[in-house]
Motif scaffolding. Structure first.
Motif, PDB file in Angstrom:
ATOM      1  N   LYS A 154       5.484   3.396   3.936  1.00  3.53           N
ATOM      2  CA  LYS A 154       6.131   4.613   3.441  1.00  3.53           C
ATOM      3  C   LYS A 154       6.535   4.488   1.978  1.00  3.53           C
ATOM      4  CE  LYS A 154      10.610   3.327   5.391  1.00  3.53           C
ATOM      5  NZ  LYS A 154      11.689   3.733   6.261  1.00  3.53           N
ATOM      6  N   PHE A 155       6.436   3.284   1.422  1.00  5.62           N
ATOM      7  CA  PHE A 155       6.751   3.068   0.007  1.00  5.62           C
ATOM      8  C   PHE A 155       5.471   3.148  -0.818  1.00  5.62           C
ATOM      9  CE2 PHE A 155       9.856   0.587   2.487  1.00  5.62           C
ATOM     10  CZ  PHE A 155      11.004   1.276   2.119  1.00  5.62           C
ATOM     11  N   PRO A 156       5.491   3.841  -1.955  1.00  5.34           N
ATOM     12  CA  PRO A 156       4.282   3.974  -2.779  1.00  5.34           C
ATOM     13  C   PRO A 156       3.773   2.616  -3.277  1.00  5.34           C
ATOM     14  CG  PRO A 156       6.083   5.335  -3.630  1.00  5.34           C
ATOM     15  CD  PRO A 156       6.630   4.531  -2.518  1.00  5.34           C
ATOM     16  N   HIS A 157       2.470   2.451  -3.262  1.00  7.42           N
ATOM     17  CA  HIS A 157       1.775   1.264  -3.758  1.00  7.42           C
ATOM     18  C   HIS A 157       2.133  -0.010  -2.997  1.00  7.42           C
ATOM     19  CE1 HIS A 157       0.465   3.864  -6.945  1.00  7.42           C
ATOM     20  NE2 HIS A 157       1.719   4.115  -7.275  1.00  7.42           N
ATOM     21  N   LYS A 158       2.605   0.135  -1.767  1.00  2.00           N
ATOM     22  CA  LYS A 158       2.885  -1.018  -0.907  1.00  2.00           C
ATOM     23  C   LYS A 158       1.947  -0.950   0.287  1.00  2.00           C
ATOM     24  CE  LYS A 158       6.499  -3.578  -2.086  1.00  2.00           C
ATOM     25  NZ  LYS A 158       6.346  -4.981  -2.388  1.00  2.00           N
ATOM     26  N   LEU A 159       1.342  -2.072   0.615  1.00  3.55           N
ATOM     27  CA  LEU A 159       0.434  -2.148   1.749  1.00  3.55           C
ATOM     28  C   LEU A 159       0.943  -3.181   2.743  1.00  3.55           C
ATOM     29  CD1 LEU A 159      -2.976  -2.159  -0.131  1.00  3.55           C
ATOM     30  CD2 LEU A 159      -1.877  -0.232   0.990  1.00  3.55           C
ATOM     31  N   LYS A 160       0.631  -2.949   4.003  1.00  2.00           N
ATOM     32  CA  LYS A 160       0.994  -3.884   5.065  1.00  2.00           C
ATOM     33  C   LYS A 160      -0.288  -4.513   5.581  1.00  2.00           C
ATOM     34  CE  LYS A 160       2.155  -2.536   9.373  1.00  2.00           C
ATOM     35  NZ  LYS A 160       2.957  -2.034  10.492  1.00  2.00           N
ATOM     36  N   ILE A 161      -0.297  -5.844   5.633  1.00  2.00           N
ATOM     37  CA  ILE A 161      -1.433  -6.563   6.201  1.00  2.00           C
ATOM     38  C   ILE A 161      -0.985  -7.139   7.539  1.00  2.00           C
ATOM     39  CG2 ILE A 161      -0.865  -8.655   4.874  1.00  2.00           C
ATOM     40  CD1 ILE A 161      -3.923  -9.263   4.894  1.00  2.00           C
ATOM     41  N   VAL A 162      -1.773  -6.876   8.570  1.00  2.00           N
ATOM     42  CA  VAL A 162      -1.464  -7.373   9.903  1.00  2.00           C
ATOM     43  C   VAL A 162      -2.567  -8.347  10.299  1.00  2.00           C
ATOM     44  CG1 VAL A 162      -1.089  -6.763  12.319  1.00  2.00           C
ATOM     45  CG2 VAL A 162      -0.265  -5.252  10.518  1.00  2.00           C
ATOM     46  N   THR A 163      -2.156  -9.566  10.625  1.00  2.00           N
ATOM     47  CA  THR A 163      -3.103 -10.608  11.013  1.00  2.00           C
ATOM     48  C   THR A 163      -2.787 -11.068  12.433  1.00  2.00           C
ATOM     49  OG1 THR A 163      -1.749 -12.445  10.220  1.00  2.00           O
ATOM     50  CG2 THR A 163      -3.213 -11.407   8.608  1.00  2.00           C
ATOM     51  N   SER A 164      -3.619 -11.911  12.958  1.00  2.00           N
ATOM     52  CA  SER A 164      -3.372 -12.447  14.300  1.00  2.00           C
ATOM     53  C   SER A 164      -2.162 -13.381  14.296  1.00  2.00           C
ATOM     54  CB  SER A 164      -4.611 -13.176  14.811  1.00  2.00           C
ATOM     55  OG  SER A 164      -5.038 -14.122  13.865  1.00  2.00           O
ATOM     56  N   ASN A 165      -1.751 -13.846  13.104  1.00  2.00           N
ATOM     57  CA  ASN A 165      -0.609 -14.758  12.986  1.00  2.00           C
ATOM     58  C   ASN A 165       0.684 -14.052  12.608  1.00  2.00           C
ATOM     59  OD1 ASN A 165      -2.582 -16.735  13.339  1.00  2.00           O
ATOM     60  ND2 ASN A 165      -2.853 -16.994  11.157  1.00  2.00           N
ATOM     61  N   GLY A 166       0.636 -12.778  12.276  1.00  2.00           N
ATOM     62  CA  GLY A 166       1.840 -12.063  11.845  1.00  2.00           C
ATOM     63  C   GLY A 166       1.484 -10.946  10.890  1.00  2.00           C
ATOM     64  N   GLN A 167       2.416 -10.610  10.011  1.00  2.00           N
ATOM     65  CA  GLN A 167       2.158  -9.543   9.043  1.00  2.00           C
ATOM     66  C   GLN A 167       2.903  -9.813   7.747  1.00  2.00           C
ATOM     67  OE1 GLN A 167       3.360  -6.071  11.233  1.00  2.00           O
ATOM     68  NE2 GLN A 167       5.463  -6.182  10.503  1.00  2.00           N
ATOM     69  N   GLY A 168       2.507  -9.075   6.698  1.00  2.00           N
ATOM     70  CA  GLY A 168       3.145  -9.187   5.400  1.00  2.00           C
ATOM     71  C   GLY A 168       2.960  -7.914   4.618  1.00  2.00           C
ATOM     72  N   GLU A 169       3.656  -7.815   3.498  1.00  2.00           N
ATOM     73  CA  GLU A 169       3.525  -6.657   2.611  1.00  2.00           C
ATOM     74  C   GLU A 169       3.210  -7.139   1.219  1.00  2.00           C
ATOM     75  OE1 GLU A 169       6.733  -3.881   2.646  1.00  2.00           O
ATOM     76  OE2 GLU A 169       6.435  -3.360   4.749  1.00  2.00           O
TER      77      GLU A 169
END
Length: 109
Positions: free
Chosen positions: A29-44
């Motif tokens: 929901k924040f501009p120019h921020k992406l969320k990566i979801v992996t099999s080990n967890g997630q990050g932004e």
């Protein structure tokens, strides 16, 4: 940059993720921020979908706000237009991408 590794930057750290571990990348929901979801967890991290789509053709653009890794798709519900991943997350895909997604998913099985 290796073909089977995805790199992103968080602050001063550069994080490399094996492509086979990535489930999807989506906007937040924040501009120019992406969320990566992996099999080990997630990050932004900071970035935009269009740039990643151009630099990493292994991803499939499921909607305007998400890129998916077809290798980690568990099932596709064509009626509800939902993609289920190996970690049991669900992601909606756009109607305009459904035919291409179904064809690619069937050929990757």
């Amino acid at each position: 940059m290796k073909k089977n590794t995805f790199s992103y930057k968080v602050g001063t750290r550069i994080i490399n993720v094996n492509f086979s571990n990535i489930l999807y990348i989506s906007t937040t929901k924040f501009p120019h921020k992406l969320k990566i979801v992996t099999s080990n967890g997630q990050g932004e991290f900071s970035g935009d979908i269009k740039t990643i789509e151009q630099n990493y053709p292994l991803f499939f653009k499921a909607s305007q706000s998400s890129l998916i890794n077809l290798q980690n798709v568990k099932t596709i519900n064509t009626k509800k237009r939902l993609i289920k991943f190996s970690n049991n997350d669900y992601l909606k895909y756009s109607r305009s991408r459904s035919k291409e997604l179904n064809n690619l998913y069937k050929s990757s099985q």
